[in-house]
Design a protein around this motif. Structure first.
Motif, PDB file in Angstrom:
ATOM      1  N   UNK A   1      21.764 -34.109   3.645  1.00 46.52           N
ATOM      2  CA  UNK A   1      20.430 -33.775   3.146  1.00 46.52           C
ATOM      3  C   UNK A   1      20.032 -32.390   3.640  1.00 46.52           C
ATOM      4  N   UNK A   2      19.527 -31.575   2.730  1.00 46.28           N
ATOM      5  CA  UNK A   2      19.038 -30.265   3.125  1.00 46.28           C
ATOM      6  C   UNK A   2      17.643 -30.404   3.729  1.00 46.28           C
ATOM      7  N   UNK A   3      17.438 -29.853   4.908  1.00 43.83           N
ATOM      8  CA  UNK A   3      16.141 -29.897   5.565  1.00 43.83           C
ATOM      9  C   UNK A   3      15.265 -28.770   5.010  1.00 43.83           C
ATOM     10  N   UNK A   4      14.088 -29.140   4.537  1.00 43.71           N
ATOM     11  CA  UNK A   4      13.163 -28.199   3.928  1.00 43.71           C
ATOM     12  C   UNK A   4      12.003 -27.939   4.883  1.00 43.71           C
ATOM     13  N   UNK A   5      11.608 -26.683   4.985  1.00 41.63           N
ATOM     14  CA  UNK A   5      10.474 -26.313   5.820  1.00 41.63           C
ATOM     15  C   UNK A   5       9.220 -26.168   4.951  1.00 41.63           C
ATOM     16  N   UNK A   6       8.172 -26.905   5.325  1.00 40.58           N
ATOM     17  CA  UNK A   6       6.934 -26.895   4.542  1.00 40.58           C
ATOM     18  C   UNK A   6       5.791 -26.426   5.431  1.00 40.58           C
ATOM     19  N   UNK A   7       5.162 -25.333   5.031  1.00 45.48           N
ATOM     20  CA  UNK A   7       4.015 -24.790   5.743  1.00 45.48           C
ATOM     21  C   UNK A   7       2.736 -25.283   5.069  1.00 45.48           C
ATOM     22  N   UNK A   8       1.903 -25.979   5.836  1.00 45.32           N
ATOM     23  CA  UNK A   8       0.598 -26.422   5.352  1.00 45.32           C
ATOM     24  C   UNK A   8      -0.451 -25.399   5.791  1.00 45.32           C
ATOM     25  N   UNK A   9      -1.195 -24.877   4.844  1.00 48.01           N
ATOM     26  CA  UNK A   9      -2.238 -23.892   5.135  1.00 48.01           C
ATOM     27  C   UNK A   9      -3.559 -24.472   4.645  1.00 48.01           C
ATOM     28  N   UNK A  10      -4.472 -24.761   5.577  1.00 47.80           N
ATOM     29  CA  UNK A  10      -5.705 -25.439   5.190  1.00 47.80           C
ATOM     30  C   UNK A  10      -6.940 -24.667   5.638  1.00 47.80           C
ATOM     31  N   UNK A  11      -8.016 -24.905   4.908  1.00 52.56           N
ATOM     32  CA  UNK A  11      -9.321 -24.396   5.324  1.00 52.56           C
ATOM     33  C   UNK A  11      -9.737 -25.118   6.598  1.00 52.56           C
ATOM     34  N   UNK A  12     -10.628 -24.504   7.396  1.00 60.08           N
ATOM     35  CA  UNK A  12     -11.109 -25.191   8.596  1.00 60.08           C
ATOM     36  C   UNK A  12     -12.001 -26.370   8.227  1.00 60.08           C
ATOM     37  N   UNK A  13     -12.056 -27.357   9.096  1.00 59.72           N
ATOM     38  CA  UNK A  13     -12.920 -28.510   8.852  1.00 59.72           C
ATOM     39  C   UNK A  13     -12.124 -29.751   8.514  1.00 59.72           C
ATOM     40  N   UNK A  14     -12.584 -30.897   9.031  1.00 59.80           N
ATOM     41  CA  UNK A  14     -11.860 -32.154   8.826  1.00 59.80           C
ATOM     42  C   UNK A  14     -11.718 -32.504   7.352  1.00 59.80           C
ATOM     43  N   UNK A  15     -12.735 -32.181   6.549  1.00 59.07           N
ATOM     44  CA  UNK A  15     -12.687 -32.531   5.135  1.00 59.07           C
ATOM     45  C   UNK A  15     -11.581 -31.833   4.378  1.00 59.07           C
ATOM     46  N   UNK A  16     -11.045 -30.752   4.948  1.00 61.33           N
ATOM     47  CA  UNK A  16      -9.953 -30.017   4.308  1.00 61.33           C
ATOM     48  C   UNK A  16      -8.611 -30.316   4.976  1.00 61.33           C
ATOM     49  N   UNK A  17      -8.643 -30.564   6.280  1.00 61.18           N
ATOM     50  CA  UNK A  17      -7.409 -30.829   7.026  1.00 61.18           C
ATOM     51  C   UNK A  17      -6.936 -32.265   6.836  1.00 61.18           C
ATOM     52  N   UNK A  18      -7.837 -33.218   7.015  1.00 59.99           N
ATOM     53  CA  UNK A  18      -7.451 -34.630   7.020  1.00 59.99           C
ATOM     54  C   UNK A  18      -6.746 -35.094   5.735  1.00 59.99           C
ATOM     55  N   UNK A  19      -7.171 -34.669   4.530  1.00 55.18           N
ATOM     56  CA  UNK A  19      -6.490 -35.166   3.323  1.00 55.18           C
ATOM     57  C   UNK A  19      -5.016 -34.783   3.237  1.00 55.18           C
ATOM     58  N   UNK A  20      -4.595 -33.761   3.983  1.00 57.29           N
ATOM     59  CA  UNK A  20      -3.199 -33.316   3.915  1.00 57.29           C
ATOM     60  C   UNK A  20      -2.297 -34.013   4.933  1.00 57.29           C
ATOM     61  N   UNK A  21      -2.896 -34.721   5.886  1.00 58.88           N
ATOM     62  CA  UNK A  21      -2.115 -35.256   7.011  1.00 58.88           C
ATOM     63  C   UNK A  21      -1.106 -36.315   6.573  1.00 58.88           C
ATOM     64  N   UNK A  22      -1.496 -37.194   5.663  1.00 58.81           N
ATOM     65  CA  UNK A  22      -0.583 -38.271   5.248  1.00 58.81           C
ATOM     66  C   UNK A  22       0.676 -37.696   4.592  1.00 58.81           C
ATOM     67  N   UNK A  23       0.522 -36.641   3.797  1.00 61.47           N
ATOM     68  CA  UNK A  23       1.687 -36.008   3.166  1.00 61.47           C
ATOM     69  C   UNK A  23       2.545 -35.309   4.220  1.00 61.47           C
ATOM     70  N   UNK A  24       1.912 -34.642   5.170  1.00 60.77           N
ATOM     71  CA  UNK A  24       2.672 -33.979   6.239  1.00 60.77           C
ATOM     72  C   UNK A  24       3.490 -34.992   7.028  1.00 60.77           C
TER      73      UNK A  24
END
Length: 377
Positions: A1-24
């Motif tokens: 399996x090829x390992x892929x690097x994924x950079x998450x770039x989010x706006x500040x604040x829980x309302x913008x950070x938290x929705x991305x956590x499950x995918x990360x």
């Protein structure tokens, strides 16, 4: 399996950070590498993710306040963002907030060399970095609004940042993730549909949280931003009404001091920080401000909701909830006993809430989207 690097770039604040956590987490569980770039960084770090503080030493609240003083006509938090004026508000303010994160995020990306950039809709640094590096960008939806238009409006206003980094256009390869339940929107799905899997932070739960009470439990929250701007008193009418109702009310207000609400009745508990995803399974309803995260967490739990919108996307979210029939909306000062009783007893509301909860269970999970994201490389 090829390992892929994924950079998450989010706006500040829980309302913008938290929705991305499950995918990360799903990407990491599948063996891929994840790095998060966001201002402050504490919220993502507490979720167990490696983080770059993209705006070290910057007071984000001060950035908003300065923008408000310089652009008083555009900076009107009460503006409904689902309008031309609202889009201008989003573009002007979040271009400023995005701009403070660009240079550090570019530097980190050039060192770490991601294969894909996933970004929140209002963080213009994400598509800028992806375009500069020539890698695919994925917009991670967080709600019901026209997020593609918002991303484009922000990117367009980041003139200085784009010129400084030699970026003239959005990334060539762009995809998007749509977390809005299809039956709740009157538009086509944007890109890839995904089940909203709530992440509301961790913590040691009080024993009572897991126990279903003898009488209905009503969870109450204002999110994490409004309480910093004096909005706590908007719950005064609700607390007065609760005094005479045969129900238990839990004020999940985080670090906010509840004293502006006066002496609380015996059936109203100030609970501090309690993750909504843990509180709602034993609750009969949620009363909240209309933030996208609170709205979708209640939908995932299948509980009816009463939305008391204060500004921005909260009006849109309130309208969507009311239109689908799984909740009610009201002005905070118009809450009365009849409204709360309807929230707790209207079988139409509870039936619609259950229907949409079942609907989103059938959508692809964050884990299902991992091959789509890695397949962009």
């Amino acid at each position: 399996m090829e390992i892929v690097r994924v950079l998450f770039v989010t706006s500040p604040g829980l309302g913008h950070v938290f929705p991305t956590i499950s995918l990360a987490h799903a990407l990491r569980a599948a063996g891929h590498e994840v790095l998060v770039a966001t201002a402050g960084g504490k919220d993502a770090a507490n979720a167990g993710l490696p983080v770059v503080d993209s705006a070290p030493g910057v007071d984000i609240s001060a950035v908003f306040e300065q923008a408000a003083s310089e652009q008083p006509e555009e900076f009107d938090f009460s503006t409904n963002i689902d309008t031309e004026k609202g889009l201008a508000f989003i573009g002007a303010i979040f271009a400023r907030v995005s701009g403070i994160s660009v240079d550090v995020t570019v530097s980190a990306a050039e060192s770490w060399r991601p294969d894909v950039v996933v970004h929140s809709p209002l963080q213009g640094a994400g598509p800028l970095v992806a375009a500069k590096l020539g890698v695919p960008a994925v917009t991670h939806g967080i709600g019901f609004a026209d997020e593609a238009a918002a991303t484009e409006a922000i990117f367009e206003k980041m003139v200085d940042e784009r010129e400084r980094h030699g970026v003239t256009a959005l990334p060539e390869v762009r995809e998007s993730i749509d977390v809005a339940p299809p039956s709740m929107v009157d538009r086509p799905v944007r890109g890839w549909p995904m089940r909203y899997v709530p992440y509301n932070g961790g913590g040691v739960l009080p024993e009572w949280v897991l126990e279903r009470p003898a009488r209905p439990r009503v969870a109450v929250t204002l999110g994490t931003v409004l309480t910093q701007f004096g909005a706590l008193t908007s719950l005064t009418k609700l607390v007065d009404v609760a005094r005479n109702l045969d129900a238990e009310f839990v004020l999940a207000l985080g670090d906010a001091d509840p004293s502006p609400l006066g002496e609380l009745p015996d059936n109203v508990r100030a609970a501090g920080w309690v993750p909504l995803s843990a509180l709602l399974p034993t609750s009969s309803a949620l009363v909240h401000h209309g933030g996208a995260g609170s709205t979708l967490t209640a939908i995932a739990a299948g509980v009816p909701q009463l939305v008391l919108p204060h500004g921005a996307d909260q009006y849109l979210n309130a309208d969507v909830v009311a239109r689908r029939g799984l909740g009610l909306r009201s002005e905070p000062d118009q809450v009365d006993a009849e409204l709360i009783n309807r929230l707790l007893t209207d079988t139409g509301l509870s039936s619609a809430a259950s229907e949409v909860a079942e609907e989103i269970i059938g959508l692809p999970t964050p884990a299902d989207l991992v091959p789509k994201i890695t397949g962009l490389v």
